[in-house]
Structures are given as structure tokens and as C-alpha cells.
Write a protein that holds these residues in place. Structure first.
Motif, PDB file in Angstrom:
ATOM      1  N   MET A   1       0.771  -1.366   0.253  1.00 41.91           N
ATOM      2  CA  MET A   1       0.387   0.675  -0.310  1.00 41.91           C
ATOM      3  C   MET A   1       1.230   0.790   0.261  1.00 41.91           C
ATOM      4  O   MET A   1       2.048   1.224   1.240  1.00 41.91           O
ATOM      5  N   THR A   2       0.871   2.356  -0.989  1.00 43.46           N
ATOM      6  CA  THR A   2       1.645   3.164  -0.944  1.00 43.46           C
ATOM      7  C   THR A   2       1.072   4.738  -0.593  1.00 43.46           C
ATOM      8  O   THR A   2      -0.260   4.197   0.778  1.00 43.46           O
ATOM      9  N   THR A   3       1.726   5.965   0.048  1.00 43.54           N
ATOM     10  CA  THR A   3       1.294   7.250   0.488  1.00 43.54           C
ATOM     11  C   THR A   3       0.066   7.764   0.198  1.00 43.54           C
ATOM     12  O   THR A   3      -0.621   7.953   0.905  1.00 43.54           O
ATOM     13  N   ALA A   4       0.084   7.758  -0.447  1.00 42.65           N
ATOM     14  CA  ALA A   4      -1.869   7.707  -1.440  1.00 42.65           C
ATOM     15  C   ALA A   4      -2.619   6.535  -0.971  1.00 42.65           C
ATOM     16  O   ALA A   4      -3.640   7.996  -1.103  1.00 42.65           O
ATOM     17  N   ASP A   5      -2.553   5.502  -0.928  1.00 40.31           N
ATOM     18  CA  ASP A   5      -3.549   5.692  -0.358  1.00 40.31           C
ATOM     19  C   ASP A   5      -3.998   5.380   1.150  1.00 40.31           C
ATOM     20  O   ASP A   5      -5.164   5.281   1.567  1.00 40.31           O
ATOM     21  N   PHE A   6      -3.264   6.558   1.694  1.00 36.87           N
ATOM     22  CA  PHE A   6      -3.775   6.919   2.354  1.00 36.87           C
ATOM     23  C   PHE A   6      -4.291   8.793   2.810  1.00 36.87           C
ATOM     24  O   PHE A   6      -3.595   9.528   2.432  1.00 36.87           O
ATOM     25  N   VAL A   7      -5.343   8.503   3.749  1.00 34.56           N
ATOM     26  CA  VAL A   7      -6.087   9.420   3.145  1.00 34.56           C
ATOM     27  C   VAL A   7      -4.972  10.926   4.395  1.00 34.56           C
ATOM     28  O   VAL A   7      -5.817  11.863   4.237  1.00 34.56           O
ATOM     29  N   ILE A   8      -5.149  10.018   6.121  1.00 36.31           N
ATOM     30  CA  ILE A   8      -4.221  10.686   7.036  1.00 36.31           C
ATOM     31  C   ILE A   8      -2.939   9.548   7.077  1.00 36.31           C
ATOM     32  O   ILE A   8      -3.435   8.158   7.430  1.00 36.31           O
ATOM     33  N   ARG A   9      -1.809  10.604   7.746  1.00 38.48           N
ATOM     34  CA  ARG A   9      -0.936   9.586   8.168  1.00 38.48           C
ATOM     35  C   ARG A   9      -0.061  10.375   8.786  1.00 38.48           C
ATOM     36  O   ARG A   9       0.086  11.911   9.148  1.00 38.48           O
ATOM     37  N   THR A  10       0.323   9.618  10.192  1.00 38.71           N
ATOM     38  CA  THR A  10       0.914  10.359  11.046  1.00 38.71           C
ATOM     39  C   THR A  10       1.918   9.253  11.870  1.00 38.71           C
ATOM     40  O   THR A  10       1.994   8.491  11.662  1.00 38.71           O
ATOM     41  N   GLU A  11       3.649  10.363  11.216  1.00 36.88           N
ATOM     42  CA  GLU A  11       4.711   9.255  12.230  1.00 36.88           C
ATOM     43  C   GLU A  11       4.978   9.891  13.309  1.00 36.88           C
ATOM     44  O   GLU A  11       5.790  11.370  13.145  1.00 36.88           O
ATOM     45  N   GLY A  12       6.048   9.700  14.392  1.00 35.12           N
ATOM     46  CA  GLY A  12       6.009  10.378  15.680  1.00 35.12           C
ATOM     47  C   GLY A  12       5.847  11.331  16.073  1.00 35.12           C
ATOM     48  O   GLY A  12       6.226  12.062  16.110  1.00 35.12           O
ATOM     49  N   LEU A  13       4.596  11.798  15.840  1.00 35.50           N
ATOM     50  CA  LEU A  13       3.855  12.713  15.546  1.00 35.50           C
ATOM     51  C   LEU A  13       4.186  13.465  17.439  1.00 35.50           C
ATOM     52  O   LEU A  13       3.375  12.507  18.035  1.00 35.50           O
ATOM     53  N   ARG A  14       4.763  14.021  17.976  1.00 31.58           N
ATOM     54  CA  ARG A  14       4.877  15.021  18.913  1.00 31.58           C
ATOM     55  C   ARG A  14       4.344  16.773  19.563  1.00 31.58           C
ATOM     56  O   ARG A  14       4.366  17.598  18.330  1.00 31.58           O
ATOM     57  N   LYS A  15       4.098  16.904  20.413  1.00 32.29           N
ATOM     58  CA  LYS A  15       3.832  17.523  20.896  1.00 32.29           C
ATOM     59  C   LYS A  15       3.359  18.221  22.152  1.00 32.29           C
ATOM     60  O   LYS A  15       3.175  17.763  23.196  1.00 32.29           O
ATOM     61  N   VAL A  16       4.594  19.023  22.662  1.00 34.82           N
ATOM     62  CA  VAL A  16       4.573  19.410  23.756  1.00 34.82           C
ATOM     63  C   VAL A  16       4.005  21.379  24.303  1.00 34.82           C
ATOM     64  O   VAL A  16       4.212  21.984  23.320  1.00 34.82           O
ATOM     65  N   PHE A  17       3.983  20.933  25.452  1.00 30.45           N
ATOM     66  CA  PHE A  17       3.207  22.103  26.130  1.00 30.45           C
ATOM     67  C   PHE A  17       4.051  22.259  27.191  1.00 30.45           C
ATOM     68  O   PHE A  17       3.665  22.114  28.223  1.00 30.45           O
ATOM     69  N   GLY A  18       5.108  22.824  27.282  1.00 26.28           N
ATOM     70  CA  GLY A  18       6.044  23.168  28.659  1.00 26.28           C
ATOM     71  C   GLY A  18       6.453  22.331  29.290  1.00 26.28           C
ATOM     72  O   GLY A  18       7.556  21.391  28.738  1.00 26.28           O
ATOM     73  N   LYS A  19       6.096  21.177  29.856  1.00 26.81           N
ATOM     74  CA  LYS A  19       6.264  19.913  30.686  1.00 26.81           C
ATOM     75  C   LYS A  19       5.176  18.942  30.171  1.00 26.81           C
ATOM     76  O   LYS A  19       5.799  17.645  30.984  1.00 26.81           O
ATOM     77  N   VAL A  20       4.565  18.737  29.890  1.00 27.20           N
ATOM     78  CA  VAL A  20       3.448  17.967  28.889  1.00 27.20           C
ATOM     79  C   VAL A  20       3.827  17.829  27.836  1.00 27.20           C
ATOM     80  O   VAL A  20       3.494  18.460  27.120  1.00 27.20           O
ATOM     81  N   ARG A  21       3.797  16.369  27.305  1.00 29.79           N
ATOM     82  CA  ARG A  21       4.010  15.633  26.652  1.00 29.79           C
ATOM     83  C   ARG A  21       2.027  15.667  25.894  1.00 29.79           C
ATOM     84  O   ARG A  21       2.141  14.288  26.336  1.00 29.79           O
ATOM     85  N   ALA A  22       1.312  16.868  25.240  1.00 29.89           N
ATOM     86  CA  ALA A  22      -0.055  15.646  24.864  1.00 29.89           C
ATOM     87  C   ALA A  22       0.106  15.056  24.067  1.00 29.89           C
ATOM     88  O   ALA A  22      -0.874  14.132  23.993  1.00 29.89           O
ATOM     89  N   LEU A  23       1.058  14.861  22.611  1.00 28.37           N
ATOM     90  CA  LEU A  23       1.335  13.561  22.314  1.00 28.37           C
ATOM     91  C   LEU A  23       2.643  13.316  21.836  1.00 28.37           C
ATOM     92  O   LEU A  23       4.145  14.096  21.973  1.00 28.37           O
ATOM     93  N   ASP A  24       3.219  12.160  22.013  1.00 30.80           N
ATOM     94  CA  ASP A  24       4.303  11.082  22.308  1.00 30.80           C
ATOM     95  C   ASP A  24       4.824  10.193  21.785  1.00 30.80           C
ATOM     96  O   ASP A  24       4.965   9.456  21.719  1.00 30.80           O
ATOM     97  N   GLY A  25       4.918  10.745  20.071  1.00 29.42           N
ATOM     98  CA  GLY A  25       4.900   9.593  19.118  1.00 29.42           C
ATOM     99  C   GLY A  25       4.218   9.204  18.511  1.00 29.42           C
ATOM    100  O   GLY A  25       4.038   8.240  18.692  1.00 29.42           O
ATOM    101  N   LEU A  26       2.879   9.351  18.338  1.00 29.03           N
ATOM    102  CA  LEU A  26       2.030   8.975  17.676  1.00 29.03           C
ATOM    103  C   LEU A  26       1.528   8.833  16.110  1.00 29.03           C
ATOM    104  O   LEU A  26       2.256   9.723  15.310  1.00 29.03           O
TER     105      LEU A  26
END
Length: 318
Positions: A1-26
Motif C-alpha cells: 500500500m502506497t502513501t497515496a492510499d492514506f488520507v491521514i498519516r502521522t509518524e512520530g507525532l509530538r506536541k509539547v506544552f511546557g512539561k506536558v507531552r500531549a502527543l508523544d510519538g503518535l
């Protein structure tokens, strides 16, 4: 399956707010034309993920793609290809429901007017009433009708049936199935397990900003245990010590043997053979529900960071 077959794709997604990791490699992958259930308790990172995917928030690191594009850099372009419904809808109180539908429809690349008229009828909405006179459920109906009537390739639904009664919940499920048949992709984030179980082709469960499991319901069920209740003429030979059997309990009732146990799916056939040899009167095999699969990944209480992650994210995005 190629990348074009995916409408949504995340790899290692991180979002940090200060000391809080809301996303930690999603990691998340949603295929074209599927309904994908997105599960996790409050604070697990679901809302933050959706904000990043909608281009409302920039990720700290990792990759997020919508239709192969970065949503932060291409938000305006991508929003023409999707429709979004939040769990707590805010509308214009002085406008009528119909006027709100017109305004919301103008934000989409196209609206199927015939479908919209059908949706108004199916959701039993009075479009002539002003929003200030609507209940929470009716405000939710306006947002759902606007999204489902749009000729959108992707529907992002975040707790979409909040405030709806069971009859409207059924109408919602039928409409989502219809949009899937039209080729739309659906990201469904919901706390209502029955809703996800009824609609989703695949499911991702996240915890503390990470994906802990993902797959079809059949795949997820194959990784856990089923419950078996069998009534046989004789006691099954070697059942208690059979491979894959646990929580075994047997008692004699009215001349029969009542056996209850759990079993790994991969060993079910062999155990059924033992039960058959003992003379089956009744047999019930119950695969784990989505609730059970979900709870299996949440055996421990969330940490303070997990409980606060999405709260911080919501405050930062407001």
C-alpha cells in the motif's frame, strides 16, 4: 500500500506544552474510504491530534499528513476537502438553523442540496427556528447536517453525537454508512463504544499521546480472549489443563456439566473438539466487546500528565 492510499498519516507525532507531552510519538494511518475509530479517554491526546490534523496547531516534531500534504502549511487548501464536527458546537444565536447551514455550507467546496434536504428530514430539524431556541441536540444536528451534506472527501467527527437521543444516533449511523458508500473517509472520535463498534472498519486506541493498538475489530479480538459457556453431557476430557484455557469453572446441573472459561482465539478449535467429544447441548462463544478491548489497554489509572495533556492543549489553541 502506497502513501497515496492514506488520507491521514502521522509518524512520530509530538506536541509539547511546557512539561506536558500531549502527543508523544503518535503513529496513525487512515486509509481512503474507511471509517476509522479513534479511541482514548479524556487527556489521551485525541483532541490535540485532531487540532494538528486540521492545521489549527503546529506539531512540535514528527510528521502529519492530510491527503499527502502538511496540514499546518496547507490548512486553507485542505479544509475545502473536509468537513469537521466538534462535540460542543458553537453557532450564531441570532441566525436560524437554515441560515447556519448556508453559512457552514459556504465553507465547503460543494453541498449536495438534495442530500441536505433529506438530512433535515431524517434528523427532524426545524430549520426556521433561531439557534438561541435550539437545544444542545438540535445545535449538534445542524453541524452534522452541514458536514454530511458537504461533498467532502474526509469527515472529521469528534464526539459527533453528543446530545443526540438514541433515535437520532441510529439516523447518524445510517448516514455515515451512506457517506462511506459514496467513497468518503471518516475519522470518528467517540466515547460511545457501541457507535464505533457499529461503524468502524478499523480502530486505533491511544494512550498518553501514543498509539497502543490499531487494526480491524477482528484483528484486535484475535489478540485477546473470548468467553466460552458450554453445557455438555459429560465432563470434557482435559479441559482444565488445555492450552489457552484460563478462568475455568465447572459444575454439574440437572445431569449435565456446565463449563465456563476464557480462551485464546488461536486455541478455540482444539477446545471445541474436546467439548464436542463430551456431547454438546449448548455452546456460546462470546468475543470481547470493544469496551473490553479498550479497557484492556487501560488497566492502570492515567498519570497526572495524561489527565492534563488535552486540557493544556485546548487552552493553548483557544
Amino acid at each position: 500500500m502506497t502513501t497515496a492510499d492514506f488520507v491521514i498519516r502521522t509518524e512520530g507525532l509530538r506536541k509539547v506544552f511546557g512539561k506536558v507531552r500531549a502527543l508523544d510519538g503518535l503513529d496513525l494511518a487512515i486509509r481512503q474510504g474507511e471509517v476509522h475509530g479513534f479511541l482514548g479517554p479524556n487527556g489521551s491526546g485525541k483532541s490535540t491530534t485532531i487540532r494538528v490534523l486540521l492545521g489549527l496547531m503546529k506539531a512540535t516534531s514528527g510528521r502529519a499528513e492530510l491527503f499527502g500534504r502538511d496540514p499546518w502549511a496547507n490548512a486553507a487548501l485542505l479544509h475545502h476537502r473536509l468537513a469537521y464536527v466538534a462535540g460542543d458546537v458553537a453557532l450564531w444565536p441570532a441566525l436560524t438553523g437554515g441560515q447556519c447551514l448556508d453559512v457552514l455550507g459556504a465553507t465547503h467546496s460543494g453541498v449536495n442540496k438534495r442530500r441536505r434536504a433529506d438530512l433535515i428530514q431524517r434528523f427532524d430539524l426545524d430549520p426556521t427556528k433561531r439557534v438561541r431556541d435550539y437545544s444542545k441536540g438540535n445545535r449538534q444536528k445542524v453541524a452534522l447536517i452541514a458536514a454530511l451534506a458537504a461533498d467532502a472527501e474526509l469527515l472529521v467527527l469528534d464526539e459527533p453525537t453528543s446530545g443526540l437521543d438514541p433515535l437520532m444516533e441510529q439516523a447518524f449511523q445510517e448516514c455515515v454508512r451512506g457517506r462511506r458508500q459514496d467513497g468518503a473517509t471518516v475519522l470518528l472520535s467517540s466515547h460511545i463504544m457501541g457507535e464505533v463498534e457499529a461503524l468502524a472498519d478499523r480502530v486505533s486506541i491511544i494512550r498518553r499521546g501514543r498509539t497502543v493498538t490499531s487494526g480491524t475489530l477482528a484483528e484486535l479480538r484475535s489478540r485477546t480472549r473470548s468467553t466460552v459457556h458450554a453445557v455438555t453431557a459429560r465432563e470434557p476430557d482435559g479441559l482444565a489443563g488445555a492450552e489457552g484455557v484460563a478462568d475455568h469453572h465447572t459444575e454439574r446441573l440437572d445431569g449435565h456439566v456446565d463449563s465456563r472459561f476464557t480462551i485464546d482465539t488461536g486455541h478455540l478449535d482444539a477446545v471445541i473438539g474436546r467439548l464436542h467429544a463430551a456431547g454438546i447441548h449448548t455452546l456460546t462463544v462470546t468475543p470481547p466487546s470493544l469496551d473490553a478491548l479498550f479497557l484492556r489497554n487501560y488497566e492502570k489509572s492515567p498519570t497526572p500528565d495524561e489527565a492534563d495533556g488535552d486540557v493544556v492543549a485546548a487552552e493553548a489553541a483557544s
